[in-house]
Design a protein around this motif. Structure first.
Motif, short mmCIF file in Angstrom:
data_model
loop_
_atom_site.label_atom_id
_atom_site.label_comp_id
_atom_site.label_asym_id
_atom_site.label_seq_id
_atom_site.Cartn_x
_atom_site.Cartn_y
_atom_site.Cartn_z
N PHE A 1 1.01 -1.17 0.15
CA PHE A 1 -0.03 -0.14 -0.10
C PHE A 1 0.94 1.42 0.00
CE2 PHE A 1 -2.94 3.30 1.55
CZ PHE A 1 -4.00 3.01 1.28
N SER A 10 -2.03 -0.19 -4.66
CA SER A 10 -1.35 -1.59 -4.74
C SER A 10 -1.03 -2.26 -5.85
CB SER A 10 -2.31 -2.58 -3.72
OG SER A 10 -1.50 -3.40 -3.18
N SER A 49 -0.76 -6.30 -7.43
CA SER A 49 -1.13 -7.63 -7.36
C SER A 49 -0.30 -8.78 -7.27
CB SER A 49 -2.56 -8.07 -8.20
OG SER A 49 -1.95 -8.02 -9.20
N VAL A 65 -7.00 0.95 -3.73
CA VAL A 65 -7.70 0.42 -2.61
C VAL A 65 -8.35 1.28 -1.82
CG1 VAL A 65 -6.85 -0.99 -0.57
CG2 VAL A 65 -5.59 -1.31 -2.75
N VAL A 83 -3.99 -9.72 -1.92
CA VAL A 83 -4.89 -9.11 -2.77
C VAL A 83 -6.01 -9.95 -3.28
CG1 VAL A 83 -4.94 -7.79 -5.08
CG2 VAL A 83 -3.25 -7.26 -3.33
N ILE A 140 -11.63 -3.87 3.68
CA ILE A 140 -10.88 -3.43 2.58
C ILE A 140 -11.43 -3.83 1.12
CG2 ILE A 140 -8.50 -4.04 1.56
CD1 ILE A 140 -7.74 -4.98 4.19
N ILE A 191 -11.05 -3.35 -3.17
CA ILE A 191 -9.79 -2.95 -4.07
C ILE A 191 -10.66 -3.17 -5.59
CG2 ILE A 191 -8.13 -4.25 -5.18
CD1 ILE A 191 -7.25 -5.64 -2.64
#
Length: 649
Positions: free
Chosen positions: A437, A458, A460, A478, A506, A519, A521
């Motif tokens: 992050f 972020s 992956s 994110v 992720v 969280i 994404i």
């Protein structure tokens, strides 16, 4: 790392692909788009800053992602018609710094005027190499002040890092100088701002500002690239990191009413260059934390010190066996700083800071309990090296086994207790999530208070410490509910420092069906990469996350087999619904690509409308009419000057 282009096996990762600089600048030009642009954006403008070296012919040179002349890239949202329509317009402009103007008027110079950060951090750079690069810069700066120059270099900042808005001014920033004001929406350059006055504005009055007076004023005006603006008091808070004791100074600038002379001439509530005691050496300091009542300065074991050369160390050096120190002090009293120590780390960006207050059961008075900080913590300085296509040096001193950590960059939570007056205790310090992050941001109105959501980028398939020869490219945006994760961590504390509240990766988070997952994404389509997102609130929204994220994106299917961009490659600006982090509600098709850059900002309709008056703008040299001299002596001097430029090129 070699400086011989014939020995390079591949292009420099930060000078190729969509990292490669572009030289085309455009005034405001209309853009087609797909989808629906929220009318809440009407009259505002999204602008992103980044390094874009204008002198880039020697592609075998040292180079670093943080190098380069500042270039602003914006999309302005103009109201169209009476039915609530919006017409987006693209604009990009170089920031006309002293360095940029001097470079373009010296055509012989094929490499940037300033030494690359890669040269300064490279463990293999010899004392002679660094000395010669610095000496070259000094000679070119001196030459810019001699007859025949169209632009003397008085300040060496390239203003290429970030943007903010304060007191009627949009300001571009960089660590090596004061902020530079630019005009919205056309992004024209106005002039340097020192806290008291700004070049290019009418009736500029005031004192010396950030730099103060005396022989060291040039260094004292060097300002953090991430100043903070209090959303309530509108105070502008900054620090200045220098090479001489006390190493860090601190300034606060309050609003001035430019419409009334009495307010404009008053310096009440301002102070400049206040020393922050307790820092023992020059450090690379990029960011800091600011709450409603406190400021947090970070003294990390990452030095930026020319004296390192005398110790046979690079100018920029990281000590993994050192200590990370956080200096916490009341906003207006840096002399009352308290230092908190913990394990070595690097932090380039903080997300938010806020105060925790309790009620005394006996007196009924509020008491300051602690100061909280959420920041992106790296376990090493590898990013500093990989961003220059360099291998991180092997530590000369072994890190104790119990302090060794895996290579990662995570969103961390710190809580600095203020209870005891004789002990400085970090009550909590652990990661909120295990995913990589960086580039954190949040809703501006929620900063310096316990904000619920932090947005960022972020990756992956790797970490932010990219492998040698590869560049960091972000394929996921994110949104983290820090309120929920901090509460989970307090209820069930993870291992101090190395622990993490949410250990999912992720892919596991993307697979979640929980609508209340803390969280969320947004994964980019295959081959697409994003840049730092900025949150724009819905005007009549109730929830903190009611709004949209804006981010420049690029489809790397536009790259050729050699990794370079095809002619005509273009970027887009995506508007993403922030609540669910699932829907792209509009895609604005830009007339050219936007190189992967650094930080941006959203300027509201009110920001654009309430800019301070401008008397004059900085201009390119070819716009200034000058009569050439024709004497024999003058022609001889110009021949000598051109020879010197060729020698230094």
């Amino acid at each position: 790392m070699t400086n011989d282009p014939s020995q390079r096996k591949r292009p420099h990762p930060y000078l190729s692909g969509n990292f490669a600089p572009i030289q085309r600048v455009q005034p405001l030009v209309t853009c087609p788009y797909i989808g629906t642009i929220p009318f809440d954006l009407a009259g505002g403008e999204y602008v992103r800053n980044g390094g874009n070296p204008v002198a880039n012919e020697a592609l075998g040179r040292d180079a670093h992602w943080f190098d380069g002349d500042g270039m602003l890239t914006g999309v302005a949202f103009h109201p169209k018609g009476e039915k609530g329509g919006i017409q987006p317009e693209f604009v990009n402009q170089y920031i006309l710094t002293d360095v940029y103007l001097s470079t373009i008027t010296s055509p012989a110079i094929s490499t940037p005027l300033l030494p690359s950060i890669a040269t300064l951090v490279n463990p293999l750079s010899s004392l002679l190499t660094i000395t010669l690069r610095i000496f070259r810069t000094l000679l070119l700066v001196l030459l810019s002040h001699l007859p025949g120059s169209k632009q003397p270099v008085k300040k060496i900042s390239v203003a290429n890092t970030a943007l903010l808005y304060h007191d009627g001014r949009a300001l571009a920033t960089c660590e090596s100088g004061p902020p530079m004001r630019v005009a919205l929406p056309g992004l024209e350059t106005v002039g340097w701002y020192n806290g008291e006055q700004c070049e290019g504005e009418p009736s500029a009055i005031g004192g010396p500002g950030f730099g103060g007076e005396g022989p060291l004023s040039f260094f004292r005006e060097w300002t953090t690239a991430h100043p903070r603006v209090d959303p309530e008091t509108k105070e502008l808070l900054l620090f200045h990191s220098t090479f001489v004791p006390p190493y860090v100074r601190y300034s606060i600038v309050r609003l001035r009413d430019f419409k009334t002379v009495s307010d404009a001439s008053s310096s009440s509530g301002r102070f400049y260059n206040a020393a922050v005691p307790g820092i023992r050496s020059a450090k690379m300091m990029h960011d800091f934390g600011v709450s409603k009542a406190h400021t947090v300065i970070m003294d990390l074991p990452l030095s930026l010190d020319p004296l390192n050369l005398a110790k046979n160390k690079p100018v920029v050096a990281y000590d993994p066996t050192g200590r990370a120190r956080f200096g916490v002090f009341p906003r207006h009293h840096p002399e009352k700083v308290r230092w908190y120590e913990t394990r070595a780390c690097c932090i380039f960006h903080t997300a938010n800071s806020w105060d925790s207050v309790t009620l005394d059961p006996i007196s009924g008075k509020k008491q300051m309990e602690s100061v909280n900080l959420v920041a992106c913590r790296l376990t090493s300085a590898s990013l500093v090296f990989s961003a220059g296509a360099l291998a991180a040096p092997v530590p000369t001193t072994a890190v104790p086994h119990h302090e060794r950590e895996e290579e990662q960059c995570r969103l961390y939570y710190y809580n600095f207790s203020l209870r005891s007056t004789n002990q400085n205790v970090i009550r909590h310090q652990w990661a909120l999530s295990a995913i990589p992050f960086e580039f954190p941001s949040l809703r501006d109105s929620a900063s310096m208070s316990p904000a619920k959501y932090v947005y960022g980028c972020s990756v992956s398939d790797s970490s932010f410490g990219a492998a040698l020869g590869r560049a960091v490219k972000m394929n996921a945006l994110v949104k983290i509910d820090v309120e929920v994760l901090i509460e989970r961590g307090r209820q069930d504390p993870p291992t101090t420092i190395s622990g993490v509240v949410d250990s999912r990766n992720v892919d596991e988070i993307l697979a979640s069906k929980d609508m209340d997952d803390p969280i969320k994404i947004f994964k980019m389509p295959d081959g697409w990469y994003a840049q730092e997102p900025r949150f724009v609130p819905r005007q009549d929204g109730v929830a903190e996350d009611d709004g949209w994220l804006l981010s420049y994106v690029f489809d790397e299917n536009q790259l050729q087999e050699d990794g370079e961009c095809k002619p005509g490659a273009k970027s887009e600006l995506w508007i993403i619904e922030a609540k669910s982090m699932r829907e792209v509600i509009a895609k604005i098709q830009l007339p050219q690509r936007v190189p992967y850059g650094l930080h941006g900002n959203w300027f509201s309709k009110e920001d654009v409308q309430n800019q301070r008056p401008i008397e004059r703008l900085r201009r390119l040299p070819h716009e200034e009419k000058t009569k050439p001299k024709s004497s024999t002596l003058w022609q001889a001097w110009m021949a000598v000057r051109r020879a010197m430029e060729l020698y230094l090129a």
